[in-house]
Design a protein around this motif. Structure first.
Motif, PDB file in Angstrom:
ATOM      1  N   ALA A 232       0.822  -1.210   0.000  1.00 18.93           N
ATOM      2  CA  ALA A 232       0.000   0.000   0.000  1.00 18.93           C
ATOM      3  C   ALA A 232       0.857   1.260   0.000  1.00 18.93           C
ATOM      4  CB  ALA A 232      -0.932   0.003   1.207  1.00 18.93           C
ATOM      5  N   SER A 233       2.034   1.200   0.586  1.00 14.08           N
ATOM      6  CA  SER A 233       2.911   2.363   0.689  1.00 14.08           C
ATOM      7  C   SER A 233       4.105   2.203  -0.249  1.00 14.08           C
ATOM      8  CB  SER A 233       3.393   2.508   2.142  1.00 14.08           C
ATOM      9  OG  SER A 233       4.138   3.687   2.305  1.00 14.08           O
ATOM     10  N   GLY A 234       4.869   3.284  -0.411  1.00 19.70           N
ATOM     11  CA  GLY A 234       6.104   3.191  -1.180  1.00 19.70           C
ATOM     12  C   GLY A 234       6.026   3.713  -2.594  1.00 19.70           C
ATOM     13  N   ASP A 235       5.001   4.515  -2.913  1.00 20.02           N
ATOM     14  CA  ASP A 235       4.919   5.089  -4.255  1.00 20.02           C
ATOM     15  C   ASP A 235       6.048   6.076  -4.519  1.00 20.02           C
ATOM     16  OD1 ASP A 235       3.515   8.081  -3.746  1.00 20.02           O
ATOM     17  OD2 ASP A 235       3.091   6.584  -2.239  1.00 20.02           O
ATOM     18  N   LYS A 277       2.786   2.851  11.057  1.00 16.51           N
ATOM     19  CA  LYS A 277       2.673   1.456  10.640  1.00 16.51           C
ATOM     20  C   LYS A 277       2.652   1.362   9.114  1.00 16.51           C
ATOM     21  CE  LYS A 277       0.296  -1.691  12.638  1.00 16.51           C
ATOM     22  NZ  LYS A 277      -0.811  -2.503  13.204  1.00 16.51           N
ATOM     23  N   ARG A 278       1.998   2.327   8.476  1.00 12.67           N
ATOM     24  CA  ARG A 278       1.970   2.349   7.007  1.00 12.67           C
ATOM     25  C   ARG A 278       3.369   2.549   6.460  1.00 12.67           C
ATOM     26  NH1 ARG A 278       1.054   6.596   3.272  1.00 12.67           N
ATOM     27  NH2 ARG A 278       0.764   8.021   5.019  1.00 12.67           N
ATOM     28  N   TRP A 279       4.128   3.467   7.041  1.00 12.81           N
ATOM     29  CA  TRP A 279       5.500   3.681   6.593  1.00 12.81           C
ATOM     30  C   TRP A 279       6.367   2.461   6.848  1.00 12.81           C
ATOM     31  CZ3 TRP A 279       6.615   9.252   8.855  1.00 12.81           C
ATOM     32  CH2 TRP A 279       5.823  10.173   8.176  1.00 12.81           C
ATOM     33  N   ALA A 280       6.237   1.876   8.051  1.00 23.14           N
ATOM     34  CA  ALA A 280       7.102   0.750   8.427  1.00 23.14           C
ATOM     35  C   ALA A 280       6.779  -0.518   7.649  1.00 23.14           C
ATOM     36  CB  ALA A 280       6.967   0.484   9.927  1.00 23.14           C
ATOM     37  N   SER A 281       5.574  -0.586   7.064  1.00 24.35           N
ATOM     38  CA  SER A 281       5.159  -1.812   6.380  1.00 24.35           C
ATOM     39  C   SER A 281       6.015  -2.138   5.162  1.00 24.35           C
ATOM     40  CB  SER A 281       3.686  -1.690   5.964  1.00 24.35           C
ATOM     41  OG  SER A 281       3.518  -0.683   4.980  1.00 24.35           O
ATOM     42  N   PHE A 366      10.172   0.402  19.260  1.00 29.62           N
ATOM     43  CA  PHE A 366       8.797  -0.113  19.294  1.00 29.62           C
ATOM     44  C   PHE A 366       8.246  -0.316  17.888  1.00 29.62           C
ATOM     45  CE2 PHE A 366       4.262   1.022  18.995  1.00 29.62           C
ATOM     46  CZ  PHE A 366       3.705  -0.022  19.723  1.00 29.62           C
ATOM     47  N   PHE A 367       8.387   0.698  17.023  1.00 26.01           N
ATOM     48  CA  PHE A 367       7.834   0.573  15.681  1.00 26.01           C
ATOM     49  C   PHE A 367       8.656  -0.375  14.815  1.00 26.01           C
ATOM     50  CE2 PHE A 367       5.410   4.386  16.781  1.00 26.01           C
ATOM     51  CZ  PHE A 367       4.182   4.041  16.248  1.00 26.01           C
ATOM     52  N   GLY A 368       9.948  -0.486  15.088  1.00 26.45           N
ATOM     53  CA  GLY A 368      10.759  -1.462  14.375  1.00 26.45           C
ATOM     54  C   GLY A 368      10.313  -2.876  14.675  1.00 26.45           C
ATOM     55  N   LEU A 369      10.087  -3.158  15.947  1.00 31.53           N
ATOM     56  CA  LEU A 369       9.607  -4.482  16.337  1.00 31.53           C
ATOM     57  C   LEU A 369       8.180  -4.719  15.852  1.00 31.53           C
ATOM     58  CD1 LEU A 369      11.022  -4.711  19.984  1.00 31.53           C
ATOM     59  CD2 LEU A 369      11.860  -5.888  17.938  1.00 31.53           C
ATOM     60  N   SER A 370       7.363  -3.682  15.897  1.00 26.56           N
ATOM     61  CA  SER A 370       5.975  -3.821  15.441  1.00 26.56           C
ATOM     62  C   SER A 370       5.927  -4.201  13.963  1.00 26.56           C
ATOM     63  CB  SER A 370       5.213  -2.510  15.652  1.00 26.56           C
ATOM     64  OG  SER A 370       5.129  -2.195  17.020  1.00 26.56           O
ATOM     65  N   GLY A 377      -1.882  -5.321   9.217  1.00 28.91           N
ATOM     66  CA  GLY A 377      -3.033  -4.486   8.908  1.00 28.91           C
ATOM     67  C   GLY A 377      -3.075  -3.192   9.697  1.00 28.91           C
ATOM     68  N   TYR A 378      -3.683  -2.169   9.106  1.00 23.65           N
ATOM     69  CA  TYR A 378      -3.888  -0.887   9.768  1.00 23.65           C
ATOM     70  C   TYR A 378      -5.016  -0.155   9.056  1.00 23.65           C
ATOM     71  CZ  TYR A 378      -1.003   0.608   5.815  1.00 23.65           C
ATOM     72  OH  TYR A 378      -0.504   0.810   4.564  1.00 23.65           O
ATOM     73  N   THR A 379      -5.543   0.862   9.704  1.00 27.74           N
ATOM     74  CA  THR A 379      -6.611   1.670   9.116  1.00 27.74           C
ATOM     75  C   THR A 379      -6.037   3.012   8.698  1.00 27.74           C
ATOM     76  OG1 THR A 379      -8.277   0.623  10.522  1.00 27.74           O
ATOM     77  CG2 THR A 379      -8.854   2.730   9.513  1.00 27.74           C
TER      78      THR A 379
END
Length: 386
Positions: A232-235, A277-281, A366-370, A377-379
């Motif tokens: 979803a991300s990375g355009d 979460k969108r960025w880290a995905s 935290f976000f690295g581990l997440s 998934g995320y909203t």
């Protein structure tokens, strides 16, 4: 003792890296200013490029008036650019605003077809490019606004440098102004500064889709977003990496203050977490080992910082050198980040910087581990993304 010496060495090496980033940030700023002030070459009048501004939107009714006002105020001649909006299934008044504005502004509006594909933004941008008449594609987002010279800067800079991909700064505005949003401003400035300085140094790693431009022919030559349409991300970043690999030295950072695009911070913790979460995905999908290594190394470094503070808290006298190293780290970060905020006209807050010294390393870990361990998934924009 062995850990303290190792940690001190790592912290001091980190400070050297920050000074290196500051050097390249300043160089990018001076070089961009010099290029934009150069006399117009003769081919300006012979081969004027046409710009297509591509803006993918979803549920941006509240933000569109400011964006449209920014577009209306552009100093670049209207005959030299077009604006294409792609509505990604908005369920607010986005469509009616754009349709009513199109009558007097001559912008073009398209509705993105519904599919089960999760790469909504890539499909939207790709759809806009397929309809674009321009040779130079300029991208921003529906929740952004910018100064009157924004498009003129891209127009001049690309012609002077013949770049195939240009990244420029994005500045957050603390909305509403409080400690939480001001911390976002400084943290985001660190990302923009790192990405811009690294790009100037020839090591493309980060950019932001809210403010970039590229040649349509180069986009087609590298296959557009192909290969990453499952994300979803990375355009922005995946395309930049493709461009950097295919066109060495033609991927450039435009650092002039008039090229900055502004957007609001996330208003609450829930939306902030969803954005991160969108960025880290996408981090595990990078094919360039240097970029993947940077992401892993950053998380490991901040894990080390947490360990350092624990050691200092438990035994301050035995870890005096470690404490001095942490203070030097904070001073070096202060000098770099305040410089970036000043140059991008972002609001600076000493209180927010101090809070980040305590909270930033746990936040990164935290976000690295997440991203590695938790469900993907995320909203985002009232849509569930898997």
């Amino acid at each position: 003792m062995g850990f303290s010496l190792f940690a001190c060495a790592v912290l001091l090496a980190y400070c050297v890296a920050l000074w290196w980033l500051r050097k390249h940030w300043n160089a990018a700023l001076h070089e961009s200013t010099r290029i934009l002030q150069m006399p117009a070459p003769s081919f300006f009048s012979e081969n004027k490029p046409f710009i297509s501004v591509i803006i993918a939107v979803r549920n941006e009714a509240a933000n569109l008036p400011k964006l449209l006002q920014s577009l209306d105020s552009q100093m670049l001649k209207p005959s030299l650019f077009e604006v294409i909006f792609i509505d990604d299934d908005s369920d607010d008044h986005t469509a009616s605003i754009l349709q009513s504005h199109a009558a007097r502004y001559a912008l073009r509006y398209f509705l993105l077809e519904k599919t089960k594909d999760t790469a909504h933004k890539k499909r939207a941008v790709g759809t806009g490019i397929s309809h674009a008449r321009g040779q130079l594609i300029v991208c921003t987002d529906g929740d952004c606004h910018f100064g009157a010279n924004w498009l003129a800067q891209y127009y001049t800079f690309q012609q002077q440098t013949q770049a195939v991909f240009v990244s420029a700064p994005v500045c957050l505005e603390a909305t509403p102004p409080n400690l939480f949003t001001q911390m976002q401003v400084i943290e985001f400035a660190s990302l923009i500064g790192t990405g811009g300085a690294s790009l100037h140094a020839g090591a493309a790693n980060m950019c932001n889709g809210a403010n970039l431009a590229y040649l349509k022919s180069a986009y087609e030559q590298v296959g557009g977003f192909a290969g990453k349409t499952h994300l979803a991300s990375g355009d922005d970043e995946f395309l930049m990496h493709k461009m950097a690999a295919a066109f060495p030295k033609k991927v450039i950072f435009l650092a002039h203050p008039d090229s900055v695009v502004n957007t609001a911070t996330q208003p609450n913790w829930r939306s902030f977490v969803a954005q991160r979460k969108r960025w880290a995905s996408k981090w595990s999908s990078y094919q360039d080992w240097k970029v993947t290594g940077l992401a892993i190394g950053t998380a490991a470094f901040h894990g080390l910082v947490i360990a350092c503070w624990i050691c200092v808290f438990i035994s301050p006298k035995e870890n005096f050198l470690l404490l001095i190293s942490l203070i030097i780290k904070a001073i070096t970060e202060y000098v770099l980040l305040k410089k970036i905020c000043t140059d991008t006209r972002a609001h600076w807050s000493n209180a927010a910087f101090g809070a980040l010294q305590i909270l930033y390393s746990p936040y990164v870990v935290f976000f690295g581990l997440s991203a590695a361990l938790l469900p993907k998934g995320y909203t985002w924009k009232s849509r569930q993304v898997q």
